[in-house]
Design an enzyme around this catalytic site. Structure first.
Site, PDB file in Angstrom:
ATOM      1  N   GLY A  44       6.407   0.522  -7.870  1.00  0.00           N
ATOM      2  CA  GLY A  44       7.012   1.034  -6.644  1.00  0.00           C
ATOM      3  C   GLY A  44       7.325  -0.099  -5.689  1.00  0.00           C
ATOM      4  O   GLY A  44       6.617  -1.111  -5.671  1.00  0.00           O
ATOM      5  N   CYS A  97      -0.529  -3.864  -4.751  1.00  0.00           N
ATOM      6  CA  CYS A  97       0.742  -3.894  -4.022  1.00  0.00           C
ATOM      7  C   CYS A  97       1.417  -5.231  -4.269  1.00  0.00           C
ATOM      8  O   CYS A  97       0.756  -6.269  -4.234  1.00  0.00           O
ATOM      9  CB  CYS A  97       0.463  -3.713  -2.534  1.00  0.00           C
ATOM     10  N   LEU A  98       2.713  -5.206  -4.533  1.00  0.00           N
ATOM     11  CA  LEU A  98       3.431  -6.458  -4.810  1.00  0.00           C
ATOM     12  C   LEU A  98       3.416  -7.396  -3.600  1.00  0.00           C
ATOM     13  O   LEU A  98       3.602  -8.598  -3.751  1.00  0.00           O
ATOM     14  CB  LEU A  98       4.876  -6.159  -5.240  1.00  0.00           C
ATOM     15  N   HIS A 143       4.453   2.291   3.553  1.00  0.00           N
ATOM     16  CA  HIS A 143       5.177   1.045   3.867  1.00  0.00           C
ATOM     17  C   HIS A 143       6.247   1.284   4.941  1.00  0.00           C
ATOM     18  O   HIS A 143       6.526   0.401   5.748  1.00  0.00           O
ATOM     19  CB  HIS A 143       5.877   0.495   2.616  1.00  0.00           C
TER      20      HIS A 143
HETATM   21 ZN    ZN Z   1       2.886  -1.695  -1.645  1.00  0.00          ZN
END
Ligand code: ZN
Length: 174
Positions: A44, A97-98, A143
């Site tokens: 995502g 999370c990226l 986000h």
């Molecule tokens: Zn994230």
């Protein structure tokens, strides 16, 4: 088009995103998000994570299906998403999370959500999501509010990730 992912420490990740309108270059946003997500092998990615403060995110569960053929492939672009209803029952899942590389911690969230969003043609869609789809949707939706999964950790877990967060922040400042 693959673009750089904004890492923790950048103020962009803490901003509130605004609605996508029909005048926006939607194709440009969705291509950047999808291509960057695929390259990073994530599941995502939301607008702010590539510096676009608009209410858009993409979900693609393909990386989860590679090692587990019981996982359902689910790939979609969500525009102006809202959560209409949250299930009372919650689940715990280790999130990453990226924008927070190297950090994976258990987060408690409702296990089902009723959501409304627009697709690429600005058609309004209502859908009930459960399992991993509900999980990713809620993470990405956060986000758009400038909320990161580390904000949702227990006080003890927050202390445990403090040093890792400081390292990320220092890297950003360099
Ligand atoms: Zn994230």
């Amino acid at each position: 088009m693959v673009v750089p992912i904004v890492i923790y420490g950048s103020p962009v990740l803490r901003k509130h995103s605004i609605e996508v309108s029909e005048e926006d270059n939607l194709l440009n946003y969705s291509e950047k998000l999808s291509d960057t997500l695929k390259k990073a092998e994530g599941i995502g990615l939301a607008g702010p994570q590539i510096g676009i403060l608009k209410r858009i995110f993409v979900i693609d569960t393909s990386p989860l299906c590679e090692n587990d053929n019981t996982s359902e492939k689910y790939e979609r672009v969500f525009i102006n998403p809202i959560i209409l209803d949250r299930h009372k029952e919650v689940g715990i899942f280790a999130e990453g999370c990226l924008s927070l590389p190297g950090i994976y911690e258990d987060v408690t969230r409702p296990d089902k959500v009723l959501v409304r969003y627009q697709d690429m043609a600005f058609n309004t869609i209502e859908e009930e999501l459960d399992g991993i789809k509900a999980r990713i949707f809620q993470h990405e939706y956060d986000h758009l509010q400038g909320i990161l999964f580390i904000d949702r950790l227990s006080p003890l877990k927050k202390i445990l990730v403090k040093n890792k967060l400081r390292e990320l922040k220092n890297r950003y400042m360099e």
